[in-house]
Write a protein that holds these residues in place. Structure first.
Motif, PDB file in Angstrom:
ATOM      1  N   THR A  15       0.845  -1.201   0.000  1.00 60.73           N
ATOM      2  CA  THR A  15       0.000   0.000   0.000  1.00 60.73           C
ATOM      3  C   THR A  15       0.879   1.251   0.000  1.00 60.73           C
ATOM      4  O   THR A  15       0.690   2.179  -0.794  1.00 60.73           O
ATOM      5  CB  THR A  15      -0.905   0.002   1.254  1.00 60.73           C
ATOM      6  OG1 THR A  15      -1.717  -1.164   1.210  1.00 60.73           O
ATOM      7  CG2 THR A  15      -1.765   1.243   1.336  1.00 60.73           C
ATOM      8  N   GLU A  57       4.424 -20.723   2.313  1.00 62.85           N
ATOM      9  CA  GLU A  57       5.887 -20.904   2.466  1.00 62.85           C
ATOM     10  C   GLU A  57       6.652 -19.903   1.609  1.00 62.85           C
ATOM     11  O   GLU A  57       6.117 -19.386   0.628  1.00 62.85           O
ATOM     12  CB  GLU A  57       6.281 -22.293   1.967  1.00 62.85           C
ATOM     13  CG  GLU A  57       6.036 -23.404   2.925  1.00 62.85           C
ATOM     14  CD  GLU A  57       6.360 -24.727   2.250  1.00 62.85           C
ATOM     15  OE1 GLU A  57       7.555 -25.016   2.081  1.00 62.85           O
ATOM     16  OE2 GLU A  57       5.418 -25.422   1.871  1.00 62.85           O
ATOM     17  N   ARG A  88      13.945 -11.209   2.317  1.00 58.60           N
ATOM     18  CA  ARG A  88      13.035 -11.730   3.325  1.00 58.60           C
ATOM     19  C   ARG A  88      13.756 -12.661   4.286  1.00 58.60           C
ATOM     20  O   ARG A  88      13.160 -13.198   5.206  1.00 58.60           O
ATOM     21  CB  ARG A  88      11.903 -12.476   2.622  1.00 58.60           C
ATOM     22  CG  ARG A  88      10.648 -12.552   3.427  1.00 58.60           C
ATOM     23  CD  ARG A  88       9.571 -13.161   2.581  1.00 58.60           C
ATOM     24  NE  ARG A  88       9.065 -12.189   1.637  1.00 58.60           N
ATOM     25  CZ  ARG A  88       7.784 -11.857   1.539  1.00 58.60           C
ATOM     26  NH1 ARG A  88       6.894 -12.411   2.304  1.00 58.60           N
ATOM     27  NH2 ARG A  88       7.388 -10.975   0.647  1.00 58.60           N
ATOM     28  N   ARG A 127      -8.325  -8.202   3.048  1.00 59.02           N
ATOM     29  CA  ARG A 127      -7.773  -7.555   1.847  1.00 59.02           C
ATOM     30  C   ARG A 127      -8.479  -8.062   0.586  1.00 59.02           C
ATOM     31  O   ARG A 127      -8.799  -9.236   0.460  1.00 59.02           O
ATOM     32  CB  ARG A 127      -6.281  -7.855   1.729  1.00 59.02           C
ATOM     33  CG  ARG A 127      -5.700  -7.357   0.392  1.00 59.02           C
ATOM     34  CD  ARG A 127      -4.206  -7.353   0.359  1.00 59.02           C
ATOM     35  NE  ARG A 127      -3.622  -8.636   0.679  1.00 59.02           N
ATOM     36  CZ  ARG A 127      -2.321  -8.829   0.894  1.00 59.02           C
ATOM     37  NH1 ARG A 127      -1.488  -7.804   0.826  1.00 59.02           N
ATOM     38  NH2 ARG A 127      -1.865 -10.015   1.187  1.00 59.02           N
ATOM     39  N   GLN A 142     -10.528   0.176   3.313  1.00 58.49           N
ATOM     40  CA  GLN A 142     -10.386   0.798   1.982  1.00 58.49           C
ATOM     41  C   GLN A 142     -11.402   0.144   1.059  1.00 58.49           C
ATOM     42  O   GLN A 142     -11.033  -0.652   0.195  1.00 58.49           O
ATOM     43  CB  GLN A 142      -8.994   0.479   1.426  1.00 58.49           C
ATOM     44  CG  GLN A 142      -7.933   1.517   1.635  1.00 58.49           C
ATOM     45  CD  GLN A 142      -6.714   1.135   0.819  1.00 58.49           C
ATOM     46  OE1 GLN A 142      -6.167   0.038   0.941  1.00 58.49           O
ATOM     47  NE2 GLN A 142      -6.277   2.023  -0.041  1.00 58.49           N
ATOM     48  N   ARG A 171       1.674 -17.853   7.090  1.00 56.81           N
ATOM     49  CA  ARG A 171       2.596 -16.808   6.597  1.00 56.81           C
ATOM     50  C   ARG A 171       3.131 -15.974   7.746  1.00 56.81           C
ATOM     51  O   ARG A 171       4.318 -15.629   7.775  1.00 56.81           O
ATOM     52  CB  ARG A 171       1.869 -15.887   5.604  1.00 56.81           C
ATOM     53  CG  ARG A 171       1.731 -16.507   4.227  1.00 56.81           C
ATOM     54  CD  ARG A 171       0.683 -15.805   3.407  1.00 56.81           C
ATOM     55  NE  ARG A 171       0.977 -14.413   3.145  1.00 56.81           N
ATOM     56  CZ  ARG A 171       0.043 -13.502   2.872  1.00 56.81           C
ATOM     57  NH1 ARG A 171      -1.221 -13.825   2.849  1.00 56.81           N
ATOM     58  NH2 ARG A 171       0.396 -12.265   2.621  1.00 56.81           N
TER      59      ARG A 171
HETATM   60  P1  AP5 Z   1      -0.753  -4.473   2.051  1.00 55.03           P
HETATM   61  O1  AP5 Z   1      -0.189  -3.142   1.757  1.00 55.03           O
HETATM   62  O2  AP5 Z   1      -1.299  -5.258   0.915  1.00 55.03           O
HETATM   63  O3  AP5 Z   1       0.266  -5.332   2.934  1.00 55.03           O
HETATM   64  P2  AP5 Z   1       1.711  -5.903   2.599  1.00 55.03           P
HETATM   65  O4  AP5 Z   1       2.635  -5.521   3.708  1.00 55.03           O
HETATM   66  O5  AP5 Z   1       2.116  -5.523   1.217  1.00 55.03           O
HETATM   67  O6  AP5 Z   1       1.399  -7.448   2.758  1.00 55.03           O
HETATM   68  P3  AP5 Z   1       1.582  -8.677   1.779  1.00 55.03           P
HETATM   69  O7  AP5 Z   1       0.593  -9.726   2.212  1.00 55.03           O
HETATM   70  O8  AP5 Z   1       1.504  -8.286   0.337  1.00 55.03           O
HETATM   71  O9  AP5 Z   1       2.968  -9.135   2.172  1.00 55.03           O
HETATM   72  P4  AP5 Z   1       3.573 -10.497   1.981  1.00 55.03           P
HETATM   73  O10 AP5 Z   1       4.953 -10.166   2.315  1.00 55.03           O
HETATM   74  O11 AP5 Z   1       2.994 -11.647   2.679  1.00 55.03           O
HETATM   75  O12 AP5 Z   1       3.170 -10.842   0.458  1.00 55.03           O
HETATM   76  P5  AP5 Z   1       4.014 -10.816  -0.873  1.00 55.03           P
HETATM   77  O13 AP5 Z   1       3.089 -10.519  -1.967  1.00 55.03           O
HETATM   78  O14 AP5 Z   1       5.249 -10.022  -0.728  1.00 55.03           O
HETATM   79  O15 AP5 Z   1      -1.918  -4.275   3.151  1.00 55.03           O
HETATM   80  C1  AP5 Z   1      -2.679  -5.359   3.647  1.00 55.03           C
HETATM   81  C2  AP5 Z   1      -4.146  -4.925   3.832  1.00 55.03           C
HETATM   82  O16 AP5 Z   1      -4.218  -3.941   4.858  1.00 55.03           O
HETATM   83  C3  AP5 Z   1      -4.772  -4.287   2.584  1.00 55.03           C
HETATM   84  O17 AP5 Z   1      -6.118  -4.694   2.498  1.00 55.03           O
HETATM   85  C4  AP5 Z   1      -4.685  -2.767   2.848  1.00 55.03           C
HETATM   86  O18 AP5 Z   1      -5.759  -2.088   2.245  1.00 55.03           O
HETATM   87  C5  AP5 Z   1      -4.765  -2.712   4.365  1.00 55.03           C
HETATM   88  N1  AP5 Z   1      -3.933  -1.647   4.936  1.00 55.03           N
HETATM   89  C6  AP5 Z   1      -2.663  -1.303   4.583  1.00 55.03           C
HETATM   90  N2  AP5 Z   1      -2.197  -0.307   5.357  1.00 55.03           N
HETATM   91  C7  AP5 Z   1      -3.204  -0.015   6.242  1.00 55.03           C
HETATM   92  C8  AP5 Z   1      -3.341   0.925   7.312  1.00 55.03           C
HETATM   93  N3  AP5 Z   1      -2.336   1.780   7.637  1.00 55.03           N
HETATM   94  N4  AP5 Z   1      -4.500   0.938   8.012  1.00 55.03           N
HETATM   95  C9  AP5 Z   1      -5.520   0.073   7.676  1.00 55.03           C
HETATM   96  N5  AP5 Z   1      -5.449  -0.843   6.671  1.00 55.03           N
HETATM   97  C10 AP5 Z   1      -4.307  -0.876   5.975  1.00 55.03           C
HETATM   98  O19 AP5 Z   1       4.482 -12.353  -0.936  1.00 55.03           O
HETATM   99  C11 AP5 Z   1       3.556 -13.387  -1.198  1.00 55.03           C
HETATM  100  C12 AP5 Z   1       4.289 -14.714  -1.235  1.00 55.03           C
HETATM  101  O20 AP5 Z   1       5.285 -14.705  -2.277  1.00 55.03           O
HETATM  102  C13 AP5 Z   1       5.069 -15.101   0.029  1.00 55.03           C
HETATM  103  O21 AP5 Z   1       4.244 -15.703   1.000  1.00 55.03           O
HETATM  104  C14 AP5 Z   1       6.115 -16.053  -0.544  1.00 55.03           C
HETATM  105  O22 AP5 Z   1       5.560 -17.326  -0.806  1.00 55.03           O
HETATM  106  C15 AP5 Z   1       6.456 -15.402  -1.888  1.00 55.03           C
HETATM  107  N6  AP5 Z   1       7.569 -14.440  -1.767  1.00 55.03           N
HETATM  108  C16 AP5 Z   1       7.515 -13.095  -1.995  1.00 55.03           C
HETATM  109  N7  AP5 Z   1       8.711 -12.536  -1.778  1.00 55.03           N
HETATM  110  C17 AP5 Z   1       9.537 -13.533  -1.391  1.00 55.03           C
HETATM  111  C18 AP5 Z   1      10.908 -13.576  -0.995  1.00 55.03           C
HETATM  112  N8  AP5 Z   1      11.667 -12.465  -0.955  1.00 55.03           N
HETATM  113  N9  AP5 Z   1      11.429 -14.780  -0.655  1.00 55.03           N
HETATM  114  C19 AP5 Z   1      10.696 -15.907  -0.706  1.00 55.03           C
HETATM  115  N10 AP5 Z   1       9.394 -15.944  -1.050  1.00 55.03           N
HETATM  116  C20 AP5 Z   1       8.824 -14.757  -1.399  1.00 55.03           C
END
Ligand code: AP5
Ligand code: ZN
Length: 215
Positions: A15, A57, A88, A127, A142, A171
């Motif tokens: 976000t 994972e 990560r 979300r 939102q 997660r």
């Molecule tokens: P949002 O902004 O979407 O949160 P985020 O921190 O981006 O969370 P993610 O779930 O996207 O993080 P993640 O690290 O698990 O996923 P990723 O895609 O990187 O906000 C969440 C919600 O809250 C939204 O609805 C938003 O509207 C709301 N919100 C935000 N701020 C707010 C506020 N201030 N107040 C109220 N509401 C709010 O990874 C997915 C998968 O990919 C992992 O599980 C893994 O399998 C793989 N992966 C990705 N990167 C790696 C890596 N480096 N190494 C290994 N595997 C990886």
């Protein structure tokens, strides 16, 4: 400016990243988004990554580091970038440092978006994301436009496969210790800043922009 946003799933990295890159005119690099795009295109890498993502994972480092470095090598990263969800773990942090050092670069800011864990579960299970433009929504904080359509592109708004309650719990479990280790690592290196991500979206953006504006 080269930036890393650290934080647990749901901390608001994505976000904030989308807002911040508009201010700083740098690309937003999310390894999660790169994997989801590859999975949607049904590439071999994407299908392999999806199997890990669906269970909560981490995707193995050899795949993740490769995809991150390929993205960082693109020309739009020359003047800076914002990394969201990478590194990560410590292995990825070391690989990133070596990769950047080879071209005389380094990370300028590591910002840990810290959020009370009780809020994360609610943020993730509530979300919703647009299947057209990738915009992020939340059923309470939102809301999207009526009838599940995106406010900006009219696309259908859906729930991510890994935002089901049992996968969310997994997660959070997997990422907690790793995120703490990374925060300690960057603290020791002297580049870590911690901000309060529990506040409203606009307040969190303000905290971030203050850091980037500081001389
Ligand atoms: P949002 O902004 O979407 O949160 P985020 O921190 O981006 O969370 P993610 O779930 O996207 O993080 P993640 O690290 O698990 O996923 P990723 O895609 O990187 O906000 C969440 C919600 O809250 C939204 O609805 C938003 O509207 C709301 N919100 C935000 N701020 C707010 C506020 N201030 N107040 C109220 N509401 C709010 O990874 C997915 C998968 O990919 C992992 O599980 C893994 O399998 C793989 N992966 C990705 N990167 C790696 C890596 N480096 N190494 C290994 N595997 C990886
Ligand atoms: Zn949309």
């Amino acid at each position: 400016m080269n930036i890393i946003l650290l934080g647990l799933p749901g901390a608001g990295k994505g976000t904030q990243a989308k807002i911040i890159v508009e201010h700083l005119h740098i690309p937003h690099i999310s390894t999660g988004d790169l994997f989801r795009k590859a999975a949607q295109e049904r590439t071999a890498l994407g299908l392999k990554a999806k199997a890990y993502m669906d269970t909560g994972e981490l995707v193995p480092d050899e795949i993740t580091i490769g995809i991150a470095e390929d993205r960082l090598a693109q020309s739009d990263c020359k003047e800076g970038f914002l990394l969201d969800g990478f590194p990560r773990n410590l292995n990825q942090a070391h690989a990133l440092k070596s990769y950047l050092a080879a071209s005389g670069k380094a990370i300028d800011h590591v910002i840990y978006v810290k959020v009370d864990e009780r809020l994360l579960f609610e943020r993730l299970t509530g979300r919703r994301v647009c299947s057209g433009c990738g915009a992020t929504y939340h059923i309470a904080y939102q809301p999207q436009a009526v009838e599940g359509r995106c406010n900006s592109c009219g696309g259908v708004v859906i729930q991510r496969d890994d935002d089901q309650a049992d996968t969310v719990a997994e997660r959070l479990n997997i990422n907690k210790a790793l995120t703490d280790q990374l925060a300690d690592h960057y603290k020791t290196e002297g580049s870590l800043r911690v901000i309060d991500g529990s506040k409203e979206i606009g307040d969190v953006t303000e905290q971030l922009l203050k850091i980037f504006a500081a001389p």
